[in-house]
Design an enzyme around this catalytic site. Structure first.
Site, PDB file in Angstrom:
ATOM      1  N   CYS A  85     -10.201  -7.067 164.703  1.00 50.71           N
ATOM      2  CA  CYS A  85     -10.894  -6.532 165.869  1.00 50.71           C
ATOM      3  C   CYS A  85     -11.842  -7.609 166.408  1.00 50.71           C
ATOM      4  O   CYS A  85     -12.067  -8.632 165.754  1.00 50.71           O
ATOM      5  CB  CYS A  85     -11.656  -5.264 165.493  1.00 50.71           C
ATOM      6  SG  CYS A  85     -13.145  -5.560 164.503  1.00 50.71           S
ATOM      7  N   CYS A 112     -14.611  -8.677 163.902  1.00 43.33           N
ATOM      8  CA  CYS A 112     -14.108  -9.478 162.790  1.00 43.33           C
ATOM      9  C   CYS A 112     -13.693 -10.875 163.241  1.00 43.33           C
ATOM     10  O   CYS A 112     -13.957 -11.860 162.554  1.00 43.33           O
ATOM     11  CB  CYS A 112     -12.935  -8.767 162.133  1.00 43.33           C
ATOM     12  SG  CYS A 112     -13.428  -7.264 161.266  1.00 43.33           S
ATOM     13  N   GLU A 155     -12.133  -8.117 156.898  1.00 37.43           N
ATOM     14  CA  GLU A 155     -12.292  -9.470 157.440  1.00 37.43           C
ATOM     15  C   GLU A 155     -13.749  -9.937 157.399  1.00 37.43           C
ATOM     16  O   GLU A 155     -14.022 -11.079 157.002  1.00 37.43           O
ATOM     17  CB  GLU A 155     -11.767  -9.524 158.880  1.00 37.43           C
ATOM     18  CG  GLU A 155     -10.306  -9.171 159.014  1.00 37.43           C
ATOM     19  CD  GLU A 155     -10.053  -7.680 159.285  1.00 37.43           C
ATOM     20  OE1 GLU A 155      -8.921  -7.357 159.673  1.00 37.43           O
ATOM     21  OE2 GLU A 155     -10.979  -6.856 159.098  1.00 37.43           O
ATOM     22  N   HIS A 164     -15.564  -4.119 157.275  1.00 41.02           N
ATOM     23  CA  HIS A 164     -14.136  -4.403 157.449  1.00 41.02           C
ATOM     24  C   HIS A 164     -13.730  -5.468 156.438  1.00 41.02           C
ATOM     25  O   HIS A 164     -14.547  -6.309 156.038  1.00 41.02           O
ATOM     26  CB  HIS A 164     -13.865  -4.928 158.858  1.00 41.02           C
ATOM     27  CG  HIS A 164     -14.088  -3.939 159.950  1.00 41.02           C
ATOM     28  ND1 HIS A 164     -13.514  -4.068 161.189  1.00 41.02           N
ATOM     29  CD2 HIS A 164     -14.830  -2.800 159.999  1.00 41.02           C
ATOM     30  CE1 HIS A 164     -13.876  -3.065 161.962  1.00 41.02           C
ATOM     31  NE2 HIS A 164     -14.689  -2.283 161.262  1.00 41.02           N
TER      32      HIS A 164
END
Length: 158
Positions: A84, A87, A56, A54
């Protein structure tokens, strides 16, 4: 401060767009320390077949490695979409105390056919649950961030 937030969020949006142009999911992030960008990142889940890639998590990894520090409490984290839980855990573990958001999960949930089924999850609820004094700044370039996901050409998931 809002202009600074918009400046750095615009960079995260540009990163998300660059990823989307390469067939990635349109998520972007920035880590800023002392008013300077440490790193920008985009999601790489599609090209790497890595469900943890991801924007992040990659931003935290790159920033801590670049700075040679496991924790960067003075940094500000920018995310085009509400992170999420995975993250957000990375942001927590990096000791970051300020999170700037564009879109919220609730915004994207309507546009996604996969995932984003976090029920009543929010970054604020997560922070409260773990006793994290997180400063959350919301709605920074909100419409521009939501538009990233309205025009996504890949299936959205977190």
């Amino acid at each position: 401060m809002q202009n600074q937030h918009e400046k750095f969020m615009a960079m995260a949006i540009a990163e998300a767009k660059a990823g989307a142009a390469m067939g990635e999911q349109p998520f972007g992030a920035a880590v800023v320390l002392n008013g300077e960008v440490v790193v920008l990142s985009r999601s790489l889940k599609v090209s790497t077949s890595d469900t943890t890639a991801h924007s992040e998590t990659l931003a935290i990894k790159m920033a801590t490695q670049k700075l040679g520090q496991r924790r960067i409490p003075g940094a500000v984290f920018y995310s085009t979409c509400e992170p999420c839980p995975m993250c957000l855990g990375a942001v927590l573990n990096a000791g970051i105390e300020t999170l700037v958001l564009g879109a919220r999960n609730e915004d994207i949930k309507q546009l996604a056919t996969l995932a984003f089924n976090f029920k009543d999850y929010s970054v604020e609820r997560f922070a409260d649950m773990v006793g994290w004094n997180l400063n959350v700044v919301t709605d920074v370039l909100h419409e521009e961030c939501v538009d990233l996901y309205r025009t996504a050409k890949v299936e959205l998931s977190r």
